[in-house]
Scaffold this active site. Structure first.
Site, short mmCIF file in Angstrom:
data_model
loop_
_atom_site.label_atom_id
_atom_site.label_comp_id
_atom_site.label_asym_id
_atom_site.label_seq_id
_atom_site.Cartn_x
_atom_site.Cartn_y
_atom_site.Cartn_z
N CYS A 1 25.25 -6.77 -34.54
CA CYS A 1 26.66 -6.37 -34.65
C CYS A 1 27.18 -6.42 -36.07
O CYS A 1 27.93 -5.55 -36.52
CB CYS A 1 27.53 -7.22 -33.72
N ASP B 1 32.84 -0.35 -31.00
CA ASP B 1 31.80 -1.38 -31.07
C ASP B 1 30.43 -0.72 -30.88
O ASP B 1 30.02 -0.44 -29.76
CB ASP B 1 32.04 -2.44 -29.99
N HIS C 1 30.52 -12.46 -32.68
CA HIS C 1 30.39 -11.01 -32.57
C HIS C 1 31.46 -10.33 -33.42
O HIS C 1 32.62 -10.75 -33.42
CB HIS C 1 30.53 -10.58 -31.10
#
Length: 290
Positions: free
Chosen positions: A68, A122, A107
């Site tokens: 991420c 995302d 995250h």
């Protein structure tokens, strides 16, 4: 760093003159189908740097993937370059085996303000919980996508992302996931707030997640890529391929355990990844990624 080189990396040939929702969604889809979600660096003696230029070189020039803090950090640069209003957010990823969220953020995701609306972008979650489109930040509304139905729930300023799961038709059930995971109808994914973050706030979790003995990313080698109709993932030696909504609101799942000598070829043919250093697959955690 060159936006045209990035577009070539993700095979994007569309327009980018107007920073609108259609353009952002198209770039997003090309990104997740070209750039794997992967932590292979940890398992071949490399360090994952929280540095934009290093991430660009890794993903764009070396045609690798990332997690991420690489995928979404790079995508934030892309969107800002194209004129989008981008904010970094932090999330805590739900751990179903413990029915809990961690104490610290783990995250990175993006919020984009566009035409008076907010969207969550995302591209860095991977596996079967990867969004295929930006999601409007609105609570309690089902937002169907190809992987399933996603929705946000907001409670006292904290936002929760969850996914309604389809049933699965597993071709070889002997290698499947535990029954309690298969019986899930809805999976919580992560929680977050709308507090803007700076990339420096992620240095701690970037280091922790690649070094802590109990980190999921230390105990599992992971490489997943979204395809035109589903997802493929290599976790340790287990190769899983899913076709979404194959029939009657059911996903088709095929699982195969690879031999050591098949790993390198599989990474190249299924994920377009060639590693510079020796890769050692790992899967010592019982935590389910599906």
């Amino acid at each position: 760093m060159d936006i045209k080189e990035y577009f070539a990396r993700i095979s994007y040939r569309g327009s980018h003159n107007q920073p609108d929702l259609a353009t952002m969604s198209d770039i997003f889809r090309h990104h997740i189908q070209a750039v794997p979600f992967e932590n292979l660096s940890i398992h071949c003696g490399e360090t994952i740097e929280l540095n934009l230029e290093a991430t660009y070189n890794k993903i764009v020039k070396r045609k690798r993937g990332g997690w991420c803090m690489e995928n979404n950090y790079l995508l934030s640069w892309v969107l800002k370059t194209l004129g989008y209003d981008v904010i970094l957010l932090a999330a805590k990823v739900y751990v179903p085996e413990f029915d809990a969220y961690p104490e610290e953020i783990d995250h990175l995701l993006l919020q984009v303000e566009l035409d008076g609306k907010s969207y969550i972008v995302d591209a860095g979650f991977g596996m079967a919980y990867q969004l295929w489109e930006p999601m409007e930040l609105i609570s309690g509304i089902d937002q169907p996508q190809t992987p399933g139905v996603f929705r946000f729930q907001e409670e006292s300023g904290t936002w929760y992302l969850e996914k309604v799961k389809r049933k699965q038709w597993v071709l070889n059930p002997s290698t499947s996931t535990p029954q309690n995971v298969e019986n899930e109808v809805c999976r919580r994914i992560y929680l977050f707030t709308l507090q803007p973050r700076d990339i420096e706030e992620f240095r701690g979790c970037n280091a922790h997640l690649q070094t802590a003995p109990d980190s999921l990313f230390v105990t599992k080698s992971i490489c997943s890529l979204q395809t035109a109709d589903g997802i493929r993932a290599l976790v340790g030696w287990k190769l899983t391929e899913i076709k979404y909504n194959y029939r009657d609101n059911m996903d088709l799942v095929e699982i195969r355990i690879l031999a050591d000598e098949e790993i390198e070829k599989t990474l190249k043919e299924k994920f377009n990844i060639t590693l510079d250093k020796k890769f050692v697959p790992v899967n010592t955690s019982r935590l389910s990624l599906f």
